[in-house]
Design a protein around this motif. Sequence first.
Motif, short mmCIF file in Angstrom:
data_model
loop_
_atom_site.label_atom_id
_atom_site.label_comp_id
_atom_site.label_asym_id
_atom_site.label_seq_id
_atom_site.Cartn_x
_atom_site.Cartn_y
_atom_site.Cartn_z
N ILE A 29 0.47 -1.28 -0.06
CA ILE A 29 0.11 -0.23 -0.07
C ILE A 29 1.33 1.18 0.11
O ILE A 29 1.54 1.18 1.08
N ALA A 30 0.08 2.04 -1.03
CA ALA A 30 1.88 3.06 -1.22
C ALA A 30 1.15 4.50 -1.25
O ALA A 30 -0.44 4.61 -0.98
N LYS A 37 -2.07 5.29 4.77
CA LYS A 37 -2.24 4.23 4.36
C LYS A 37 -1.85 3.55 5.20
O LYS A 37 -2.53 1.84 5.75
N SER A 38 -1.04 3.44 6.89
CA SER A 38 -1.65 2.77 8.25
C SER A 38 -2.64 2.60 7.97
O SER A 38 -2.75 1.57 9.00
N ALA A 41 -4.37 0.23 6.10
CA ALA A 41 -3.60 -1.15 6.18
C ALA A 41 -4.13 -2.14 7.88
O ALA A 41 -4.38 -3.57 7.67
N GLN A 59 0.66 -6.89 9.54
CA GLN A 59 1.37 -5.32 8.98
C GLN A 59 2.73 -5.59 9.22
O GLN A 59 3.33 -5.47 10.17
N PRO A 61 5.53 -2.84 7.98
CA PRO A 61 5.36 -1.20 7.66
C PRO A 61 6.61 -0.82 7.16
O PRO A 61 7.91 -1.38 7.42
N VAL A 134 0.21 -7.08 4.62
CA VAL A 134 0.49 -6.15 3.70
C VAL A 134 1.20 -5.07 4.47
O VAL A 134 1.73 -4.55 5.61
N SER A 135 2.02 -4.30 3.17
CA SER A 135 3.71 -3.18 3.97
C SER A 135 2.87 -2.37 2.92
O SER A 135 2.81 -2.25 2.25
N GLU A 136 2.82 -0.72 4.15
CA GLU A 136 2.42 0.37 3.81
C GLU A 136 3.66 1.32 3.18
O GLU A 136 4.73 1.39 4.54
N THR A 157 -0.03 -4.19 -6.13
CA THR A 157 0.13 -2.55 -5.23
C THR A 157 -1.26 -2.02 -4.90
O THR A 157 -1.49 -1.52 -5.99
N CYS A 160 -3.18 4.87 -2.06
CA CYS A 160 -4.12 5.57 -1.37
C CYS A 160 -3.75 7.24 -1.98
O CYS A 160 -2.99 7.54 -2.71
#
Length: 213
Positions: A29-30, A37-38, A41, A59, A61, A134-136, A157, A160
């Motif tokens: 999530i960019a 984003k967070s 997520a 999650q 980050p 999930v990585s933001e 990908t 947001c």
Amino acid sequence: MTPTELSVDAAVARAVALAADPGRAVLGIAGAPGAGKSTLARRVVAAVETAHGPGTAVQVPMDGFHLANAALDALGRHDRKGAIDTFDASGYVALVRRLAADDEDVVWAPDFDRRVDEPVAGSIAVPRSARLVVSEGNYLLDTDAPWSALADLFTETWACVVDDGVRVDRLVGRHMRHGRDHEAARAWALEVDGVNAARVAATVSRASRTVRT
């Protein structure tokens, strides 16, 4: 090609479906600073765990790969913390590669502690049973190496997107909660975060989907 835009609810439903597919999905999530984003997520992880059970989503980050404040001081970059060159990019890409491979019993990832404004190593356990990671972060869609390798590692990908006025207001509030007065918070949101936001905005078209936050 313009990515398909999803509502938050539709995005969450999409994530729940990804977690039901065979194998592990790694969702990136960019978005610009303050884009949500967070928050997205966390909502995705909660929904996936409700649907599929505790521990099925984790999650991780990108902010865990901030360079330490002492390192930023040594580099003369503390006043631009959050810029693309203030992260251990190669370390982050290596972690995402391990997460996507899903061949270790557990992968330990760093977190970021906003209370002390520092990364904390080995904070997040990603067990092999996790079906969605999930990585933001800001730069997941960037075209410069080594960031550019991420496109082939993430299952999907998302970017947001939010009105700039809303995004800046969020940032000002965040910076004030962490000790800056209003003037300093707004200056950082516009002058430091603003440069980073412009770089992120140029990469949104590379996302699988956009999410209006």
